[in-house]
Structure formats: C-alpha cells, structure tokens
Design a protein around this motif. Structure first.
Motif, PDB file in Angstrom:
ATOM      1  N   LEU A 145       0.828  -1.204   0.000  1.00 12.16           N
ATOM      2  CA  LEU A 145       0.000   0.000   0.000  1.00 12.16           C
ATOM      3  C   LEU A 145       0.867   1.260   0.000  1.00 12.16           C
ATOM      4  CD1 LEU A 145      -2.868   1.113   0.100  1.00 12.16           C
ATOM      5  CD2 LEU A 145      -2.783   0.936   2.595  1.00 12.16           C
ATOM      6  N   LEU A 146       1.917   1.261   0.813  1.00 10.97           N
ATOM      7  CA  LEU A 146       2.811   2.408   0.838  1.00 10.97           C
ATOM      8  C   LEU A 146       3.477   2.597  -0.521  1.00 10.97           C
ATOM      9  CD1 LEU A 146       4.100   4.608   2.618  1.00 10.97           C
ATOM     10  CD2 LEU A 146       5.933   2.988   3.130  1.00 10.97           C
ATOM     11  N   ASN A 147       3.910   1.511  -1.129  1.00 13.48           N
ATOM     12  CA  ASN A 147       4.518   1.570  -2.457  1.00 13.48           C
ATOM     13  C   ASN A 147       3.538   2.180  -3.469  1.00 13.48           C
ATOM     14  OD1 ASN A 147       6.669   0.586  -4.458  1.00 13.48           O
ATOM     15  ND2 ASN A 147       4.825  -0.432  -5.229  1.00 13.48           N
ATOM     16  N   GLU A 148       2.305   1.706  -3.438  1.00 14.11           N
ATOM     17  CA  GLU A 148       1.288   2.196  -4.369  1.00 14.11           C
ATOM     18  C   GLU A 148       1.036   3.687  -4.187  1.00 14.11           C
ATOM     19  OE1 GLU A 148      -3.442   1.921  -4.129  1.00 14.11           O
ATOM     20  OE2 GLU A 148      -2.461  -0.039  -4.341  1.00 14.11           O
ATOM     21  N   GLN A 149       0.958   4.148  -2.929  1.00 10.91           N
ATOM     22  CA  GLN A 149       0.632   5.535  -2.660  1.00 10.91           C
ATOM     23  C   GLN A 149       1.790   6.477  -3.006  1.00 10.91           C
ATOM     24  OE1 GLN A 149      -2.501   6.696  -1.720  1.00 10.91           O
ATOM     25  NE2 GLN A 149      -2.941   4.590  -2.308  1.00 10.91           N
TER      26      GLN A 149
ATOM     27  N   ARG B 220       3.893  10.432  -6.992  1.00  9.54           N
ATOM     28  CA  ARG B 220       4.962  10.832  -7.918  1.00  9.54           C
ATOM     29  C   ARG B 220       4.483  10.907  -9.359  1.00  9.54           C
ATOM     30  NH1 ARG B 220      10.245  10.989  -7.194  1.00  9.54           N
ATOM     31  NH2 ARG B 220      10.577  10.459  -9.372  1.00  9.54           N
ATOM     32  N   GLY B 221       3.758   9.866  -9.759  1.00  9.59           N
ATOM     33  CA  GLY B 221       3.311   9.799 -11.142  1.00  9.59           C
ATOM     34  C   GLY B 221       4.383   9.356 -12.114  1.00  9.59           C
TER      35      GLY B 221
ATOM     36  N   ASP C 185      10.974   9.494  -2.189  1.00  8.46           N
ATOM     37  CA  ASP C 185      10.611  10.853  -2.607  1.00  8.46           C
ATOM     38  C   ASP C 185       9.319  10.832  -3.421  1.00  8.46           C
ATOM     39  OD1 ASP C 185      10.592  13.533  -3.206  1.00  8.46           O
ATOM     40  OD2 ASP C 185      12.707  13.605  -3.766  1.00  8.46           O
ATOM     41  N   THR C 186       8.311  11.507  -2.916  1.00 14.67           N
ATOM     42  CA  THR C 186       7.016  11.545  -3.612  1.00 14.67           C
ATOM     43  C   THR C 186       6.951  12.677  -4.635  1.00 14.67           C
ATOM     44  OG1 THR C 186       6.119  12.956  -1.858  1.00 14.67           O
ATOM     45  CG2 THR C 186       5.784  10.581  -1.634  1.00 14.67           C
ATOM     46  N   ARG C 187       8.025  13.454  -4.791  1.00 11.74           N
ATOM     47  CA  ARG C 187       7.993  14.654  -5.622  1.00 11.74           C
ATOM     48  C   ARG C 187       8.550  14.392  -7.020  1.00 11.74           C
ATOM     49  NH1 ARG C 187      11.900  18.340  -2.503  1.00 11.74           N
ATOM     50  NH2 ARG C 187      13.070  16.399  -2.762  1.00 11.74           N
ATOM     51  N   SER C 188       7.868  14.858  -8.022  1.00 12.06           N
ATOM     52  CA  SER C 188       8.435  14.883  -9.365  1.00 12.06           C
ATOM     53  C   SER C 188       9.456  16.007  -9.437  1.00 12.06           C
ATOM     54  CB  SER C 188       7.332  15.127 -10.401  1.00 12.06           C
ATOM     55  OG  SER C 188       6.789  16.432 -10.223  1.00 12.06           O
ATOM     56  N   GLU C 189      10.209  16.078 -10.535  1.00 11.20           N
ATOM     57  CA  GLU C 189      11.221  17.121 -10.678  1.00 11.20           C
ATOM     58  C   GLU C 189      10.595  18.514 -10.639  1.00 11.20           C
ATOM     59  OE1 GLU C 189      14.510  16.735 -10.693  1.00 11.20           O
ATOM     60  OE2 GLU C 189      14.150  14.601 -10.361  1.00 11.20           O
TER      61      GLU C 189
ATOM     62  N   GLY D 141       9.989  23.937  -4.627  1.00 14.17           N
ATOM     63  CA  GLY D 141      10.383  24.061  -3.227  1.00 14.17           C
ATOM     64  C   GLY D 141       9.561  23.226  -2.269  1.00 14.17           C
ATOM     65  N   VAL D 142       8.773  22.271  -2.775  1.00 17.12           N
ATOM     66  CA  VAL D 142       7.998  21.394  -1.900  1.00 17.12           C
ATOM     67  C   VAL D 142       8.960  20.528  -1.086  1.00 17.12           C
ATOM     68  CG1 VAL D 142       6.362  19.467  -1.841  1.00 17.12           C
ATOM     69  CG2 VAL D 142       6.006  21.384  -3.410  1.00 17.12           C
ATOM     70  N   ARG D 143       8.680  20.363   0.181  1.00 14.79           N
ATOM     71  CA  ARG D 143       9.591  19.672   1.086  1.00 14.79           C
ATOM     72  C   ARG D 143       9.554  18.171   0.866  1.00 14.79           C
ATOM     73  NH1 ARG D 143       7.450  24.234   2.748  1.00 14.79           N
ATOM     74  NH2 ARG D 143       8.639  25.644   4.086  1.00 14.79           N
ATOM     75  N   PRO D 144      10.700  17.497   1.039  1.00 12.31           N
ATOM     76  CA  PRO D 144      10.754  16.038   0.877  1.00 12.31           C
ATOM     77  C   PRO D 144      10.259  15.330   2.125  1.00 12.31           C
ATOM     78  CG  PRO D 144      12.913  16.851   1.469  1.00 12.31           C
ATOM     79  CD  PRO D 144      12.027  18.070   1.323  1.00 12.31           C
ATOM     80  N   ARG D 145       9.794  14.090   1.966  1.00  9.89           N
ATOM     81  CA  ARG D 145       9.296  13.342   3.120  1.00  9.89           C
ATOM     82  C   ARG D 145      10.449  12.787   3.955  1.00  9.89           C
ATOM     83  NH1 ARG D 145       3.546  12.885   2.056  1.00  9.89           N
ATOM     84  NH2 ARG D 145       3.243  11.924   4.088  1.00  9.89           N
ATOM     85  N   VAL D 146      11.617  12.602   3.371  1.00  7.03           N
ATOM     86  CA  VAL D 146      12.818  12.310   4.157  1.00  7.03           C
ATOM     87  C   VAL D 146      13.500  13.651   4.367  1.00  7.03           C
ATOM     88  CG1 VAL D 146      15.002  11.089   4.259  1.00  7.03           C
ATOM     89  CG2 VAL D 146      13.017   9.998   3.196  1.00  7.03           C
ATOM     90  N   TRP D 147      13.499  14.117   5.606  1.00  3.50           N
ATOM     91  CA  TRP D 147      13.720  15.534   5.833  1.00  3.50           C
ATOM     92  C   TRP D 147      14.598  15.765   7.037  1.00  3.50           C
ATOM     93  CZ3 TRP D 147       9.726  19.610   7.775  1.00  3.50           C
ATOM     94  CH2 TRP D 147      10.040  20.869   7.250  1.00  3.50           C
TER      95      TRP D 147
END
Length: 493
Positions: free
Chosen positions: A151-155, A160-161, A244-248, A254-260
């Motif tokens: 589930l975590l992998n899927e989310q 990210r997309g 990292d859930t963020r695209s480039e 400037g969106v913050r990363p989840r590993v922070w």
C-alpha cells in the motif's frame, strides 16, 4: 510507518475526512501539551536495529518469513524487504548498568536468532547497506508480504506519477531508476529512542539535530551500493531518493521532501507535528473511529491515531514520537541517523555517546542552537554522510575542523557529563566512550573498514568486484560475531 494498515484503496472522501481528523488530533495534542498530561517521572530509552539476511554465499536471501517463523520471538518483526528483519529491544533506564544490560540483551537475542536462522539457510548481518545487493534484488517481488508495504509503495508512486530516479555521485557514480520503493529496503538503520518531557523536548530535539553530522561521520557503515563505492554513508542519499514523492517539477517549486532534516530550530514539540500537518499530504488516509476530543473530555488518553500514522510516513532523521503506554501518554525523540552495525558493542557505544551528548547540550546554560545556524547543522550532516570519519564539520567557537578532532577536544567530555547526569555507572561510561575515542584515534569505522578491505581484495588478491564484495561480506559477518569493536578489525586475513 507507524500503525499497521491493511490492504485497501482510498477515495477523495477518505482524504478529506482524514485531513479533518488529523487536524482535530493536532488541536487535541495542543490541549494535552497545555495541560501537561504526559509521563515524565522515569524517562526510558529504547533501541531498534534493522538487519539484512544473507545466504551462505553472502548474497541477500528473501527468507524473512521463514526466518521469523524459525526465530519465533515477538521482538523480531518484518521490515520492508524480504531480506530484512528488525529487532525491537525492550526499553530501559540508563541509570547504573543500563547500557550493559542493553548490550547483553541484544547480543543474546541476536545470537539466538542467528542460530535459528541458520536452520533455514540464512544469516543475519548488521550493516547499513548490504554490499552484495544487485538491481535484481530490489523489485516488487522483494517486498515483504505485509499489505502495508504494498500500500505504501502504491501511494508513493501515485503521488509521484513516475518512476524513481536514483543518482548518487561519490567516489564512483551511480544512476539508475526504480519502479518500486524497494531501494528503501537496502537502507538498514539503528534507531535510538529517548523519552523526554514536553518542556524539555525542544532542547533535546535541537541537540540531536546539532550532533547528527558528527554521529553519522563516526558511525558511517554504508559505502557500497550496487557494486559502486559512493558516499561513506550512502544510506542517507539513497533513503532520501527512494521515498521521494515529488516529481522534478514539484521539487523545483520548493515542496519539502518526506525524508527531511528540517529547516529550523524548534521551541516546542508542537512545531514538528504542526509542520507535518501543514506541509505533507496524507499517504495513508486511514481514519480511526475514536473521537480524540471526546476521549480527552471524558478523562481518557486519546490515541491520536491519525496524527501518529501521518507522522510515521514523514521520515525525519530525528523524529518526534507520541505514544501511549499502560494508559499514559509520553513523548520520545527517535534518532534515526545511524546505520545498523557493525557490532553490538559499537551500537551500544554509539548510543551512549548520543544519549550523553544530547543531555549535556540540552541542559546547557547557553544553548548550542543559539550560537549555530540550522543550515550549519544540515551542512554537517551532509558532510558526515559523504565523507564519514574523514569529514570536516563546523562548530561554534572552533570553526571548521575534522569531526574526529571535534569529538576528542569537545564532545567526549560533554558526553561524559551527560552520562553522569543519567547516572550511568562510571566504568560503563568509560568503557563505551573509550570505544568512541579509539575510533577517532584510529580513523576506523565500518565504512572505512569495508572500503579498505574491498581495495585490498581487488589489488592484492586480484578478485573482480563481485567476488571481492562477497568476500567483504563474509569477513564482515565473521568479525561482527567476534565481539571486537570495529576499530580493532584487521583489514587483512
């Protein structure tokens, strides 16, 4: 990840309901902080260690279900990858011989578990990143069976997309992609837990952030990944990129990363939970039936399930923890900067250094964070991860200097003071901090041993890289069981 989560899908209504509920939890948490409803009388410390599993040829083996069945000890649990397990060590106080009790318990538990793991052709390894991991080991099929991981992998990938891009430039370079979060499973860590009062939390968290760079420099144990020599603690950039859930484009905004690491010193534990709610959308919007406001009004202790689950999907290197034990709420600083290993005694020495140092700094008359910018602490963390025991770090009043020199000149005396305040037995204090001192004097930690051994095997023994990596792991496992601290490990046979 925090709470257990079963397989399911999420609707837009689930996300809206969860956002409202987590904000309600945050309001209740603020009220609890104002009323001081927390257990602070006998502060406890805790320890978790993530482990890798290898076969007789020193390669990762996807057998954690079989190993856990053979071990049959509830303190051992699954982790993200099928080649991982984790041991959760019962919390205890540091006073007296608490550190020695941690060490004897962990060593006995691991020895017993290793003996049982051998019955299913597996061996346990405490190491930050297993050098024999290859891309074929980190696929969707390597995820543990627990549905929370799928589930975590899927989310994460829904957010990210697109596939993950992993790019690390160290001594050598690595550039690869992944379509699952299994590269995160390559990163195995040691986690120290320290129970603190709400009034003291900010000081201890700030202190933990300030020393994180030195911690990782001394304890680096992850220099090799996918056959490349990268950072001395490659686990840091790998973990940052693998979750990292963020695209480039989102990163560029400037969106913050989840590993922070964070971005500022704090004045209250509330600051961190409020940042979680304000900056990060839910990955797992699972709502608990409890109404925390009603529970609190009735004189009960709310679980704050949504706040805890959300916190468990934001991977701060020093993470705040709210928990309820035997009907009483408490707060902990979870220190997550160190890799696993190399040995039990090294792990306990790292813990003694950390627990002593943060207490001395947190109780200082002039807080370190009033003299040091937050960006300097983050720069130290990156330097420690990149260069390991050879890192240069910044310290107020001393400027830039080798991390080992800083430890010998300034930080070991502070750690002595802090352990005395915890009431640690003087002989135990001197034994464990002596290991840290010798590590600094010899310049030898897990990462430097792995790299030196690899280079010797390639140059003197003329082994190719895959053969040399297997031999590094074989020798590492043998020395890990020797009970010698890593600074005493030989580089030759």
């Amino acid at each position: 990840m925090g709470e257990e989560v079963g397989a399911r899908t999420f609707s837009r209504e689930d996300r809206a309901r969860y956002r409202e509920k987590v904000r309600r939890c945050l309001d209740v948490f603020a009220e609890m902080l104002r009323e001081s409803r927390f257990d602070v009388e006998r502060p406890m410390t805790g320890l978790e260690i993530e482990l890798n599993l290898v076969d007789d040829d020193s390669r990762p083996t996807m057998r954690n279900a079989d190993v856990l069945a053979a071990v049959a000890d509830p303190s051992f649990q699954t982790e993200l990858g099928q080649f991982n397990v984790e041991i959760n060590v019962a919390p205890r106080r540091l006073v007296g011989t608490g550190t020695a009790e941690f060490e004897s318990h962990v060593r006995a538990s691991l020895n017993a578990a290793e003996e049982k793991a051998r019955t299913v052709d597996a061996h346990m390894v405490m190491i930050g990143i297993l050098p024999t991991l290859e891309p074929g080991h980190l696929t969707a099929g390597a995820l543990s069976a627990n549905p929370r991981y799928a589930l975590l992998n899927e989310q994460i990938f829904a957010a990210r997309g697109e596939d993950l891009r992993i790019a690390i430039t160290g001594v050598e370079r690595l550039a690869t992609t992944a379509d699952t979060i299994t590269p995160e499973a390559a990163c195995t860590s040691t986690q120290f837990h320290l129970q603190v009062s709400p009034a003291d939390f900010a000081g201890y968290w700030n202190a933990a952030q300030a020393v994180a760079g030195v911690q990782v420099a001394l304890g680096a144990n992850s220099p090799l990944f996918f056959g490349r020599e990268l950072w001395r603690e490659t686990r840091v950039p790998l973990f940052q990129q693998a979750t990292d859930t963020r695209s480039e484009e989102i990163k560029a905004q400037g969106v913050r990363p989840r590993v922070w690491f964070g971005e500022r010193w704090i004045t209250s534990v509330f600051d961190l939970f409020e940042e979680n709610v304000r900056y990060f959308p839910a990955l797992l919007p699972v709502c608990d039936p409890e109404d925390p406001a009603e529970t609190l009004a009735a004189g009960g202790v709310p679980r704050l399930a949504e706040l805890r689950l959300h916190n468990g999907t934001i991977y701060r290197w020093n993470r705040p923890v709210y928990d309820v034990w035997k009907g009483r709420p408490h707060l902990r600083v979870e220190n997550r900067v160190l890799p696993a290993g190399p040995t039990v005694v090294d792990t306990i020495a790292n813990g003694a250094f950390y627990f002593g140092l943060v207490r001395a700094l947190a109780e200082s008359d002039r807080p370190l964070w009033s003299q040091m910018s937050f960006s300097a602490a983050e720069e130290n963390f990156t330097s420690g991860a990149r260069h390991g025991i050879d890192a240069q770090v910044y310290w107020p009043g001393l400027g830039y200097l080798p991390a080992t020199e800083l430890v010998l000149r300034r930080l070991l005396p502070l750690a002595h003071q802090g352990l005395d305040r915890w009431g640690v037995d003087p002989a135990e204090r001197d034994r464990l901090l002596g290991i840290i001192e010798q590590r600094c004097l010899t310049g030898r930690n897990g990462a430097s041993w792995q790299v030196a051994t690899l280079h010797r095997l390639e140059s003197a023994d003329h082994l190719d890289r895959p053969e040399a990596l297997r031999e590094v792991v074989r020798q590492y496992v043998e020395l890990m069981h020797s009970n010698l601290p890593v600074h005493e490990w030989p580089v030759t046979d």
